[in-house]
Design a protein around this motif. Structure first.
Motif, PDB file in Angstrom:
ATOM      1  N   MET A  30      54.208  32.891  44.354  1.00 45.81           N
ATOM      2  CA  MET A  30      53.218  33.963  44.264  1.00 45.81           C
ATOM      3  C   MET A  30      52.281  33.678  43.102  1.00 45.81           C
ATOM      4  O   MET A  30      52.725  33.359  42.002  1.00 45.81           O
ATOM      5  CB  MET A  30      53.893  35.321  44.069  1.00 45.81           C
ATOM      6  CG  MET A  30      52.906  36.484  44.065  1.00 45.81           C
ATOM      7  SD  MET A  30      53.694  38.107  44.173  1.00 45.81           S
ATOM      8  CE  MET A  30      54.432  38.187  42.551  1.00 45.81           C
ATOM      9  N   VAL A  31      50.985  33.780  43.353  1.00 42.65           N
ATOM     10  CA  VAL A  31      49.975  33.612  42.310  1.00 42.65           C
ATOM     11  C   VAL A  31      49.198  34.916  42.189  1.00 42.65           C
ATOM     12  O   VAL A  31      48.917  35.584  43.185  1.00 42.65           O
ATOM     13  CB  VAL A  31      49.024  32.439  42.626  1.00 42.65           C
ATOM     14  CG1 VAL A  31      49.770  31.123  42.551  1.00 42.65           C
ATOM     15  CG2 VAL A  31      48.388  32.594  43.997  1.00 42.65           C
ATOM     16  N   SER A  32      48.868  35.281  40.961  1.00 44.16           N
ATOM     17  CA  SER A  32      48.168  36.543  40.702  1.00 44.16           C
ATOM     18  C   SER A  32      47.053  36.304  39.696  1.00 44.16           C
ATOM     19  O   SER A  32      47.239  35.584  38.715  1.00 44.16           O
ATOM     20  CB  SER A  32      49.140  37.590  40.150  1.00 44.16           C
ATOM     21  OG  SER A  32      50.212  37.811  41.031  1.00 44.16           O
ATOM     22  N   GLY A  33      45.905  36.940  39.953  1.00 44.32           N
ATOM     23  CA  GLY A  33      44.773  36.822  39.050  1.00 44.32           C
ATOM     24  C   GLY A  33      43.468  36.756  39.829  1.00 44.32           C
ATOM     25  O   GLY A  33      43.411  37.123  41.011  1.00 44.32           O
ATOM     26  N   ARG A  34      42.443  36.269  39.188  1.00 49.21           N
ATOM     27  CA  ARG A  34      41.133  36.142  39.843  1.00 49.21           C
ATOM     28  C   ARG A  34      41.116  34.848  40.648  1.00 49.21           C
ATOM     29  O   ARG A  34      40.543  33.838  40.256  1.00 49.21           O
ATOM     30  CB  ARG A  34      40.022  36.164  38.797  1.00 49.21           C
ATOM     31  CG  ARG A  34      39.921  37.477  38.041  1.00 49.21           C
ATOM     32  CD  ARG A  34      38.788  37.458  37.037  1.00 49.21           C
ATOM     33  NE  ARG A  34      37.501  37.241  37.687  1.00 49.21           N
ATOM     34  CZ  ARG A  34      36.345  37.097  37.038  1.00 49.21           C
ATOM     35  NH1 ARG A  34      36.327  37.114  35.725  1.00 49.21           N
ATOM     36  NH2 ARG A  34      35.216  36.910  37.693  1.00 49.21           N
ATOM     37  N   LEU A  35      41.745  34.914  41.794  1.00 45.19           N
ATOM     38  CA  LEU A  35      41.908  33.727  42.629  1.00 45.19           C
ATOM     39  C   LEU A  35      40.576  33.302  43.234  1.00 45.19           C
ATOM     40  O   LEU A  35      39.853  34.121  43.805  1.00 45.19           O
ATOM     41  CB  LEU A  35      42.924  34.009  43.742  1.00 45.19           C
ATOM     42  CG  LEU A  35      44.304  34.484  43.263  1.00 45.19           C
ATOM     43  CD1 LEU A  35      45.176  34.839  44.444  1.00 45.19           C
ATOM     44  CD2 LEU A  35      44.970  33.423  42.400  1.00 45.19           C
ATOM     45  N   GLY A  36      40.285  32.023  43.109  1.00 43.18           N
ATOM     46  CA  GLY A  36      39.043  31.506  43.656  1.00 43.18           C
ATOM     47  C   GLY A  36      37.807  32.032  42.959  1.00 43.18           C
ATOM     48  O   GLY A  36      36.703  31.972  43.513  1.00 43.18           O
ATOM     49  N   GLY A  37      37.964  32.569  41.745  1.00 43.85           N
ATOM     50  CA  GLY A  37      36.824  33.106  41.006  1.00 43.85           C
ATOM     51  C   GLY A  37      36.390  34.480  41.461  1.00 43.85           C
ATOM     52  O   GLY A  37      35.289  34.923  41.126  1.00 43.85           O
ATOM     53  N   ALA A  38      37.225  35.191  42.217  1.00 45.18           N
ATOM     54  CA  ALA A  38      36.871  36.528  42.701  1.00 45.18           C
ATOM     55  C   ALA A  38      36.737  37.499  41.534  1.00 45.18           C
ATOM     56  O   ALA A  38      37.363  37.347  40.486  1.00 45.18           O
ATOM     57  CB  ALA A  38      37.938  37.023  43.678  1.00 45.18           C
TER      58      ALA A  38
END
Length: 241
Positions: A152-160
């Motif tokens: 699981m990855v969390s954060g501003r994925l892909g620069g969103a």
């Protein structure tokens, strides 16, 4: 708020051992806990490129034994043992106490949750697409003999602009079964858009009664394709009192 159980803390004392093993009186207890955290932070920062899986600390009488479980023991030991000697001196000076330093090699790098999470974090820092990094890590882990993995990855994925969580799973991950050997790892990727957290769960199989997690890992990793044995390297060095 989520009510998820921490996979390691849930199984400590049942199938998983403590990462710190010592006994102390009330006055010394807080001091030792703080010192353990201090040692782990220092060693992890110093040896981050060596792929440190975990740091075990044991205290007996006046001796403090630190065992570094790493994917690249050669980097830690150095040429003719110079690296390990320097590290011992730095730790001793840092905590004002003599230490015994052991270096142990990880049996299966791709089945170690902490190393897998750090590998994904490093790829994210290199601007690799998060889905590709997750998929490749899961494939390597399943090929290494694990029975299941969840990432699981969390954060501003892909620069969103809005942070979110994405996860992928392959195989089985029994989170509520005490005898299930579930390894857990967490790492953070420092990207241009902020931090991205990476969590990894690796299921290595169910344990028999009385069997411990570390024993299970060694038993499974000791057999190679030809039916022989392969043992992890262990190097020990001591600081003269």
């Amino acid at each position: 708020m989520g009510q998820k159980t921490h996979p390691t803390g849930f199984r400590v004392g049942v199938i998983k051992p403590w990462v710190s093993s010592w006994y102390a009186k009330i006055k010394e207890y807080g001091q030792f806990v703080a010192e353990d955290a201090k040692i782990r932070k220092f060693v992890k920062k110093k040896l981050y490129t060596a792929g440190v899986s975990r740091i075990l600390i044991a205290r007996k009488a006046q001796n403090t034994t630190i065992t570094v479980v790493t994917a690249k023991p050669g980097i830690v030991v150095g040429r003719n043992g110079q690296g390990i000697e320097e590290l011992k001196k730095e730790i001793s000076a840092y905590i004002n106490r003599q230490v015994i330093l052991n270096v142990v090699e990880v049996a299966r790098i791709n089945a170690d949750a902490q190393l897998v999470s750090e590998a994904i974090a490093q790829q994210l820092e290199k601007r690799v697409a998060f889905r590709r990094a997750m998929k490749q890590a899961m494939q390597r882990t399943m090929r290494s003999g694990a029975q299941g993995i969840k990432v699981m990855v969390s954060g501003r994925l892909g620069g969103a602009e809005i942070a979110r969580s994405e996860w992928a799973k392959e195989g089985r991950i029994p989170l509520q079964t005490l005898r299930a050997d579930v390894d857990y790892g967490f790492a953070e990727a420092d990207t241009m858009m902020g931090k991205i957290g990476v969590k990894v769960w690796v299921f290595k199989g169910n344990l028999m009664p009385g069997e411990k997690a570390d024993e299970n890992i060694k038993a499974k990793s000791s057999k190679d394709e030809k039916g022989g044995t392969r043992r992890g390297k262990r190097r020990t060095a001591e600081v003269a009192e």
